[in-house]
Write a protein that holds these residues in place. Structure first.
Motif, mmCIF file in Angstrom:
data_model
loop_
_atom_site.group_PDB
_atom_site.id
_atom_site.type_symbol
_atom_site.label_atom_id
_atom_site.label_comp_id
_atom_site.label_asym_id
_atom_site.label_seq_id
_atom_site.Cartn_x
_atom_site.Cartn_y
_atom_site.Cartn_z
ATOM 1 N N HIS A 1 0.825 -1.203 0.000
ATOM 2 C CA HIS A 1 0.000 0.000 0.000
ATOM 3 C C HIS A 1 0.860 1.255 0.000
ATOM 4 O O HIS A 1 0.544 2.235 -0.671
ATOM 5 C CB HIS A 1 -0.934 0.002 1.213
ATOM 6 C CG HIS A 1 -2.154 -0.831 1.002
ATOM 7 N ND1 HIS A 1 -2.391 -2.005 1.678
ATOM 8 C CD2 HIS A 1 -3.184 -0.692 0.149
ATOM 9 C CE1 HIS A 1 -3.523 -2.521 1.256
ATOM 10 N NE2 HIS A 1 -4.030 -1.749 0.330
ATOM 11 N N SER A 2 1.935 1.180 0.756
ATOM 12 C CA SER A 2 2.813 2.339 0.817
ATOM 13 C C SER A 2 3.446 2.615 -0.545
ATOM 14 O O SER A 2 3.619 3.761 -0.938
ATOM 15 C CB SER A 2 3.886 2.108 1.869
ATOM 16 O OG SER A 2 4.744 3.208 1.952
ATOM 17 N N ILE A 3 3.770 1.562 -1.252
ATOM 18 C CA ILE A 3 4.356 1.746 -2.582
ATOM 19 C C ILE A 3 3.329 2.365 -3.522
ATOM 20 O O ILE A 3 3.614 3.309 -4.249
ATOM 21 C CB ILE A 3 4.839 0.397 -3.166
ATOM 22 C CG1 ILE A 3 5.995 -0.156 -2.337
ATOM 23 C CG2 ILE A 3 5.261 0.575 -4.622
ATOM 24 C CD1 ILE A 3 6.453 -1.531 -2.782
ATOM 25 N N LEU A 4 2.132 1.833 -3.463
ATOM 26 C CA LEU A 4 1.102 2.306 -4.381
ATOM 27 C C LEU A 4 0.652 3.725 -4.027
ATOM 28 O O LEU A 4 0.149 4.454 -4.871
ATOM 29 C CB LEU A 4 -0.093 1.353 -4.343
ATOM 30 C CG LEU A 4 0.216 -0.055 -4.849
ATOM 31 C CD1 LEU A 4 -0.968 -0.972 -4.656
ATOM 32 C CD2 LEU A 4 0.618 -0.022 -6.306
ATOM 33 N N GLU A 5 0.865 4.059 -2.797
ATOM 34 C CA GLU A 5 0.471 5.386 -2.312
ATOM 35 C C GLU A 5 1.074 6.489 -3.163
ATOM 36 O O GLU A 5 0.371 7.365 -3.644
ATOM 37 C CB GLU A 5 0.951 5.527 -0.865
ATOM 38 C CG GLU A 5 0.718 6.868 -0.264
ATOM 39 C CD GLU A 5 -0.506 6.814 0.627
ATOM 40 O OE1 GLU A 5 -0.944 7.860 1.045
ATOM 41 O OE2 GLU A 5 -0.999 5.703 0.881
ATOM 42 N N ASN A 6 2.354 6.444 -3.316
ATOM 43 C CA ASN A 6 3.033 7.454 -4.125
ATOM 44 C C ASN A 6 3.777 6.779 -5.254
ATOM 45 O O ASN A 6 4.977 6.896 -5.383
ATOM 46 C CB ASN A 6 4.014 8.259 -3.276
ATOM 47 C CG ASN A 6 3.316 9.256 -2.422
ATOM 48 O OD1 ASN A 6 2.751 8.879 -1.409
ATOM 49 N ND2 ASN A 6 3.323 10.500 -2.816
#
Lengths: 290, 290
Positions: free
Chosen positions: A28-33
């Motif tokens: 999720h953190s990767i997809l976040e930004n």
DNA sequence: ACAATAATGAAACTATCCTTTCAGTTTGCA
DNA sequence: TGCAAACTGAAAGGATAGTTTCATTATTGT
């Protein structure tokens, strides 16, 4: 890129199910930004996602890369390709769906409504309304209509946690007189009334007004007739590509008000919340974790 | 980012004249595949431009960065900012309010949540879910939790207008067995469960699943444990600058689904709506005009 | 044409980053 | 409830990347 048309984001999405907790958190953190976050050092990424660096290293391997550097390298390739392509059109919300898809059309309309409605809003009014909602020297009555009573209840549920003396007036108009009996001068009414304005609701507003109550009104762009009785009136644009109206902007305003009131009253609310938590613990209503 | 609105590309362009031969060569190479090329290792960049790594290191310092890592870091920031679609990159939503005002902060967060959640969504899933909601050969059960039952009810109110056989299961768990008695194989359950996942709701999902029902789940970014029982799962990001969570994205999805289902069933619904209108007329629930 | 200055890249050095091992912890299952 | 398997992060190691030094080459002015 060996894989024809699949972006790394897609690959992550696809395997989201098979990932472990920490890995999903990371994903999720990767997809976040995306993709910027994946182009920094592994430790920064790990930090952002609150996982350890080994977790990152393991996950990229799981995704089929030899190591983090290879992962980054492909990310960069992807970025290159994207920038080159004629239009990096991010004007669509649900990527992978045609811009004519309902998801995109609807979201577009809602964002538009939000922009428009927020642009119209008088911040002074908003602050005044919040102050009034936070005023515990008088009672707070909340009432909605056929559809909007869901908004009313949403507000009620939160206000009830934040402060005492909150009353949710259910929509069955038979019972209204009973509720009104206890209304005192300077009590606050929050009334929701959007189009297909209900005559019942107007009646109630009139009665409340008659008893000296102050009225905060949530309505639509055309404004319910109640607005002439209201001290403060918030109108949201509600038109969307649907046979019905959207309550999204109204909900946004309601949630914002809740947050603002909560901020105003944090000192008093804190204890109240703790008590609530304790009671939840006792009832075992919630699962302990995740 | 010290410099207000100037991209790194701009900075390079501006100083292009003052650069030496090798540096200019390098500059062009950077701008060629901007910003991807600058995000790789320094040696790769040097290779692409046919210069030496020290040249890169020197130029980056000339541009005012402390070193290559800092240069990259700012490139990533720039990319991050760029990816946020122009629509959403509104500094202030409520004009006339400082950008730090709750209205702006909250709205910003909600828009962000929407963008992120919509980006995640699988359109195939969404279409499938809508088709299922439109399937009148089986019953549709809708259930929510402590807070989310407002969303459940919102969906229920609309679905009830669109199609027959819609059941809203109230949250009092005592009555659940009665509701479940009538559940048939292939009935559809729409379940709302966001954090502070409720054990009751999980139980209900298990029972429904046990009776062969298909489950559509609306949850948050961390996903309720029910997701393993669900056929289709929509997760929305719900974090906002508040002590509570935002239901705005969930509502958006719900409303969009309503619109989509309505589209699918317009033929059947039309008549139904007319009947409803007639009944409204008779009850004089609404005022005749605006 | 010659000297002085600036520019450039090879190579060594240093710092940082990525990977792997390993032990503690959680989770799932019988 | 207890055991086995899987997950997770601390720490150490090995690898890679970035920086600096310095000798060589190009450039400019006289």
């Amino acid at each position: 890129m060996e894989d024809a048309e699949q972006t790394i984001a897609d690959r992550i999405q696809a395997r989201l199910e098979t990932l472990t907790r920490a890995e999903r958190q990371l994903a999720h953190s990767i997809l976040e930004n995306y993709p910027a976050s994946g182009l920094g050092p592994i430790s920064a990424l790990a930090n952002d996602a609150d996982v350890s660096t080994p977790t990152v290293a393991r996950m990229v391997q799981k995704l089929g890369f030899k190591g983090y550097p290879e992962f980054q390298s492909e990310l960069r390739e992807e970025l290159k390709a994207k920038v080159k392509s004629p239009i990096a059109k991010h004007d669509t919300w649900a990527e992978g769906a045609p811009s004519g898809h309902m998801l995109n059309r609807f979201t577009e309309a809602v964002i538009d409504n939000i922009r428009y409605s927020l642009g119209q809003i008088d911040t002074g009014d908003f602050d005044a309304a919040c102050a009034q909602l936070a005023d515990t020297t008088s009672k707070l009555h909340i009432v909605g209509g056929r559809i909007t009573h869901t908004m009313a209840e949403y507000l009620f549920l939160h206000m009830q946690m934040i402060r005492p003396d909150v009353i949710h007036i259910q929509s069955t108009s038979n019972a209204w007189p009973h509720y009104l009996l206890d209304v005192k001068e300077d009590d606050t009414f929050v009334i929701f009334d959007v189009r297909r304005y209900e005559s019942n609701t107007l009646k109630l507003a009139e009665m409340a007004r008659g008893r000296g109550a102050r009225i905060i009104l949530f309505t639509d762009q055309w404004r319910s007739p109640i607005h002439s009785l209201a001290d403060i009136c918030f109108s949201s644009r509600i038109v969307v590509p649907s046979a019905w109206d959207s309550a999204a902007t109204t909900l946004l305003l309601v949630e914002t008000a809740i947050a603002a009131v909560q901020d105003l009253m944090w000192a008093d609310t804190k204890e109240r919340m703790q008590t609530l938590e304790d009671m939840f613990d006792q009832t075992k209503l919630f699962r302990k974790f995740t």
